[in-house]
Enzyme design. Structure first.
Site, PDB file in Angstrom:
ATOM      1  N   ARG A 152       6.505  -2.904  12.367  1.00 23.64           N
ATOM      2  CA  ARG A 152       5.026  -2.494  12.064  1.00 23.64           C
ATOM      3  C   ARG A 152       4.007  -3.782  12.039  1.00 23.64           C
ATOM      4  O   ARG A 152       3.320  -4.184  12.912  1.00 23.64           O
ATOM      5  CB  ARG A 152       4.719  -1.492  11.187  1.00 23.64           C
ATOM      6  CG  ARG A 152       3.443  -0.780  11.026  1.00 23.64           C
ATOM      7  CD  ARG A 152       2.464  -1.622  10.183  1.00 23.64           C
ATOM      8  NE  ARG A 152       2.577  -2.104   8.959  1.00 23.64           N
ATOM      9  CZ  ARG A 152       1.832  -2.917   8.257  1.00 23.64           C
ATOM     10  NH1 ARG A 152       0.688  -3.417   8.888  1.00 23.64           N
ATOM     11  NH2 ARG A 152       2.189  -3.123   7.062  1.00 23.64           N
ATOM     12  N   ASP A 153       4.309  -4.404  11.003  1.00 23.05           N
ATOM     13  CA  ASP A 153       3.261  -5.802  10.630  1.00 23.05           C
ATOM     14  C   ASP A 153       3.557  -6.846  11.580  1.00 23.05           C
ATOM     15  O   ASP A 153       2.787  -7.312  11.965  1.00 23.05           O
ATOM     16  CB  ASP A 153       3.536  -6.098   9.287  1.00 23.05           C
ATOM     17  CG  ASP A 153       2.452  -6.984   8.599  1.00 23.05           C
ATOM     18  OD1 ASP A 153       1.699  -7.659   9.447  1.00 23.05           O
ATOM     19  OD2 ASP A 153       2.390  -6.964   7.351  1.00 23.05           O
ATOM     20  N   HIS A 180       4.292  -7.721  -1.142  1.00 26.08           N
ATOM     21  CA  HIS A 180       4.202  -8.133   0.280  1.00 26.08           C
ATOM     22  C   HIS A 180       3.584  -9.321   0.605  1.00 26.08           C
ATOM     23  O   HIS A 180       2.479  -9.305   0.385  1.00 26.08           O
ATOM     24  CB  HIS A 180       3.390  -6.801   0.772  1.00 26.08           C
ATOM     25  CG  HIS A 180       3.062  -6.723   2.328  1.00 26.08           C
ATOM     26  ND1 HIS A 180       3.738  -5.827   3.328  1.00 26.08           N
ATOM     27  CD2 HIS A 180       2.441  -7.566   3.190  1.00 26.08           C
ATOM     28  CE1 HIS A 180       3.282  -6.049   4.462  1.00 26.08           C
ATOM     29  NE2 HIS A 180       2.522  -7.166   4.423  1.00 26.08           N
ATOM     30  N   HIS A 207       2.801 -12.938   2.384  1.00 26.96           N
ATOM     31  CA  HIS A 207       2.652 -13.442   3.987  1.00 26.96           C
ATOM     32  C   HIS A 207       3.143 -15.168   3.687  1.00 26.96           C
ATOM     33  O   HIS A 207       2.531 -15.348   2.526  1.00 26.96           O
ATOM     34  CB  HIS A 207       1.445 -13.283   4.709  1.00 26.96           C
ATOM     35  CG  HIS A 207       1.510 -12.108   5.405  1.00 26.96           C
ATOM     36  ND1 HIS A 207       1.485 -11.744   6.799  1.00 26.96           N
ATOM     37  CD2 HIS A 207       1.126 -10.649   4.887  1.00 26.96           C
ATOM     38  CE1 HIS A 207       1.258 -10.440   7.117  1.00 26.96           C
ATOM     39  NE2 HIS A 207       1.386  -9.735   5.944  1.00 26.96           N
ATOM     40  N   CYS A 260      -2.375  -9.522   9.895  1.00 29.78           N
ATOM     41  CA  CYS A 260      -3.318  -8.382  10.195  1.00 29.78           C
ATOM     42  C   CYS A 260      -4.286  -8.954  11.295  1.00 29.78           C
ATOM     43  O   CYS A 260      -5.182  -9.873  11.085  1.00 29.78           O
ATOM     44  CB  CYS A 260      -3.968  -7.961   8.948  1.00 29.78           C
ATOM     45  SG  CYS A 260      -5.371  -6.874   9.057  1.00 29.78           S
ATOM     46  N   ASN A 316       4.658 -12.615   8.039  1.00 28.68           N
ATOM     47  CA  ASN A 316       5.138 -12.067   6.718  1.00 28.68           C
ATOM     48  C   ASN A 316       6.281 -13.127   6.391  1.00 28.68           C
ATOM     49  O   ASN A 316       7.041 -13.857   7.155  1.00 28.68           O
ATOM     50  CB  ASN A 316       5.892 -10.608   6.885  1.00 28.68           C
ATOM     51  CG  ASN A 316       4.861  -9.688   7.057  1.00 28.68           C
ATOM     52  OD1 ASN A 316       4.517  -9.367   8.136  1.00 28.68           O
ATOM     53  ND2 ASN A 316       4.792  -8.993   6.017  1.00 28.68           N
TER      54      ASN A 316
HETATM   55  N1  COA Z   1      -5.060   7.774  15.172  1.00 29.39           N
HETATM   56  C1  COA Z   1      -5.458   7.947  16.387  1.00 29.39           C
HETATM   57  N2  COA Z   1      -6.836   7.725  16.599  1.00 29.39           N
HETATM   58  C2  COA Z   1      -7.675   7.394  15.698  1.00 29.39           C
HETATM   59  C3  COA Z   1      -7.355   7.629  14.184  1.00 29.39           C
HETATM   60  C4  COA Z   1      -5.895   7.398  14.199  1.00 29.39           C
HETATM   61  N3  COA Z   1      -5.756   7.426  12.757  1.00 29.39           N
HETATM   62  N4  COA Z   1      -8.382   7.390  13.711  1.00 29.39           N
HETATM   63  C5  COA Z   1      -9.295   7.526  14.455  1.00 29.39           C
HETATM   64  N5  COA Z   1      -9.209   7.467  15.596  1.00 29.39           N
HETATM   65  C6  COA Z   1      -9.837   7.791  17.010  1.00 29.39           C
HETATM   66  C7  COA Z   1     -10.926   8.859  16.911  1.00 29.39           C
HETATM   67  O1  COA Z   1     -10.460  10.060  17.255  1.00 29.39           O
HETATM   68  C8  COA Z   1     -11.853   8.254  17.899  1.00 29.39           C
HETATM   69  O2  COA Z   1     -11.750   8.393  19.257  1.00 29.39           O
HETATM   70  P1  COA Z   1     -12.481   8.619  20.103  1.00 29.39           P
HETATM   71  O3  COA Z   1     -13.331   7.325  20.378  1.00 29.39           O
HETATM   72  O4  COA Z   1     -11.586   8.773  21.391  1.00 29.39           O
HETATM   73  O5  COA Z   1     -13.242   9.732  19.932  1.00 29.39           O
HETATM   74  C9  COA Z   1     -11.856   6.857  17.304  1.00 29.39           C
HETATM   75  O6  COA Z   1     -10.663   6.413  17.026  1.00 29.39           O
HETATM   76  C10 COA Z   1     -12.983   6.269  16.414  1.00 29.39           C
HETATM   77  O7  COA Z   1     -12.840   7.011  15.327  1.00 29.39           O
HETATM   78  P2  COA Z   1     -13.572   6.664  14.074  1.00 29.39           P
HETATM   79  O8  COA Z   1     -13.118   7.868  12.993  1.00 29.39           O
HETATM   80  O9  COA Z   1     -14.908   6.488  14.164  1.00 29.39           O
HETATM   81  O10 COA Z   1     -12.713   5.480  13.385  1.00 29.39           O
HETATM   82  P3  COA Z   1     -12.879   3.918  13.615  1.00 29.39           P
HETATM   83  O11 COA Z   1     -13.288   3.466  14.875  1.00 29.39           O
HETATM   84  O12 COA Z   1     -13.997   3.706  12.528  1.00 29.39           O
HETATM   85  O13 COA Z   1     -11.494   3.302  13.074  1.00 29.39           O
HETATM   86  C11 COA Z   1      -9.778   3.403  11.937  1.00 29.39           C
HETATM   87  C12 COA Z   1     -11.306   3.654  11.853  1.00 29.39           C
HETATM   88  C13 COA Z   1      -9.131   3.444  10.320  1.00 29.39           C
HETATM   89  C14 COA Z   1      -9.259   4.553  12.497  1.00 29.39           C
HETATM   90  C15 COA Z   1      -9.226   2.116  12.718  1.00 29.39           C
HETATM   91  O14 COA Z   1     -10.146   0.936  12.059  1.00 29.39           O
HETATM   92  C16 COA Z   1      -8.037   1.818  12.437  1.00 29.39           C
HETATM   93  O15 COA Z   1      -6.971   2.292  12.981  1.00 29.39           O
HETATM   94  N6  COA Z   1      -7.747   0.426  11.727  1.00 29.39           N
HETATM   95  C17 COA Z   1      -6.252   0.074  11.415  1.00 29.39           C
HETATM   96  C18 COA Z   1      -6.173  -1.462  11.319  1.00 29.39           C
HETATM   97  C19 COA Z   1      -4.863  -1.707  10.880  1.00 29.39           C
HETATM   98  O16 COA Z   1      -3.969  -1.300  11.342  1.00 29.39           O
HETATM   99  N7  COA Z   1      -4.626  -3.058  10.844  1.00 29.39           N
HETATM  100  C20 COA Z   1      -3.505  -3.864  10.379  1.00 29.39           C
HETATM  101  C21 COA Z   1      -2.735  -3.041   9.319  1.00 29.39           C
HETATM  102  S1  COA Z   1      -3.455  -3.502   7.531  1.00 29.39           S
HETATM  103 ZN    ZN Z   2       1.224  -7.621   6.074  1.00 33.03          ZN
END
Ligand code: COA
Ligand code: ZN
Length: 325
Positions: A20-21, A212, A214, A245, A254
């Site tokens: 994942r990370d 955790h 890095h 990230c 990490n």
């Molecule tokens: N899985 C799949 N799709 C998702 C989702 C999820 N968990 N959450 C939101 N979406 C989709 C929505 O359905 C929407 O799709 P569309 O554009 O086709 O309509 C789109 O993403 C935007 O949704 P929204 O609620 O507005 O989300 P956002 O764009 O504000 O993003 C997160 C929010 C949290 C989903 C996004 O920022 C994210 O996944 N971040 C993860 C970051 C990460 O993993 N970082 C590293 C680890 S620390």
């Molecule tokens: Zn990390």
């Protein structure tokens, strides 16, 4: 008695986060079948937990867009927990359809990192995660919360310890099993780690606390030793030292699993991880990701691997051996 045997022993729970990370931060997309093969090898290696993937937006983390296929494809090893990262309700729904053992809910201890990474305020994250916890509390799935940037934020600098402890407290009150403090961009240092670890062990004796780290600034193993001395027994790490990230400037790998296992075993701790097998996995990552891995032991070999003394010195060496024995 060897030096190693004189030191204290104890079980350390090694939690492997490379799938994942590690993979979320690689430029290449690792094919689903290769991810599954990697996870199967890691879970056969003795890790207590493997973080398999994340149910994040595929736009935010394209490297892990095959989360469902990966979860459905892996072999389940007895005694290994399979965890996944979940940022919101939608992620929890997707994860729950994939036979997970643990949902690792994520939010940041810093406001600006939370906004960059998850595109919402910390309070909005807390309220979404609260709903997720209420849903999962009626299921056998365990709940962990990972607090990113818990030791410092790349935008704001120091994150007050009280802020971290308050979030831990709020999640503990919701009944989560564990909390992970993440040093997302390698800002932690040993004295800080000791202080925070001690505080958490005192205030939350029933919570599973994971650290955790890095290795962004080369302090990850030093921080691990500081945490061990406060009784922390759970650590995330990544094979090959991959990780980072994509929404934290300057984030890099990490702490490297094989370097950590090597160190812990030398200190007399029991990790249950098969180090030679892990070193093979780490070497085999290179063709998958297209660059060298970061580990030190994979390059130098284990401390126990000695080299042949040059033939020209063999005679002198025999004399030393006789006088020292
Ligand atoms: N899985 C799949 N799709 C998702 C989702 C999820 N968990 N959450 C939101 N979406 C989709 C929505 O359905 C929407 O799709 P569309 O554009 O086709 O309509 C789109 O993403 C935007 O949704 P929204 O609620 O507005 O989300 P956002 O764009 O504000 O993003 C997160 C929010 C949290 C989903 C996004 O920022 C994210 O996944 N971040 C993860 C970051 C990460 O993993 N970082 C590293 C680890 S620390
Ligand atoms: Zn990390």
């Amino acid at each position: 008695m060897t030096l190693q045997q004189q030191l204290p022993a104890g079980r350390i729970y090694m939690q492997e986060v490379c799938p994942r990370d590690g993979l979320q931060n690689e430029a290449v997309f690792v094919e689903t079948q290769d991810k599954i093969a990697l996870i199967d090898r890691l879970s056969a290696c003795g890790f207590a937990k493997v973080e398999v993937t994340s149910f994040t937006s595929p736009k935010a983390i394209p490297a892990l867009k095959d989360a469902e296929a990966v979860m459905h494809g892996i072999r389940r090893e007895k005694g290994v927990e399979y965890s996944v990262l979940v940022p919101n309700l939608r992620g929890a729904e997707r994860a729950m359809a994939c036979r997970i053992d643990e949902a690792n809910l994520v939010m940041s201890a810093s406001e600006s990192h939370n906004n960059t990474n998850l595109r919402m305020s910390r309070e909005a994250s807390f309220s979404q995660l609260t709903q997720v916890i209420h849903e999962l509390n009626n299921t056998p799935v365990a709940i962990n919360v990972s607090l990113s940037a818990a030791f410092g934020c790349p935008f704001e600098g120091d994150v007050p310890q009280n802020t971290v402890v308050n979030f831990v407290d709020r999640f503990a009150n919701l009944g989560v099993r564990g909390v992970t403090l993440c040093d997302t961009t390698g800002m932690a240092f040993p004295v800080q780690v000791s202080k925070l670890s001690r505080m958490l062990k005192q205030h939350f004796p029933h919570l599973e606390i994971t650290l955790h780290f890095h290795d962004t600034r080369g302090l990850a193993l030093a921080n691990t030793v500081a945490a061990l001395s406060e009784g922390i027994d759970r650590f995330d790490s990544a094979a090959g030292g991959l990780g980072g990230c994509p929404y934290a400037p300057g984030a890099s790998g990490n702490v490297c699993s094989e370097d950590m296992v090597h160190m812990l075993e030398l200190m007399g701790y029991q990790t249950n991880v098969d180090l030679p097998a892990l070193l093979d996995i780490s070497r085999d990552l290179e063709p998958l990701i297209g660059h060298k891995v970061h580990g030190a032991v994979v390059k130098a070999g284990q401390r126990s691997e000695l080299h042949q003394i040059p033939a020209s010195l063999e005679q002198n060496f025999d004399c030393f051996r006789k006088t020292e024995s």
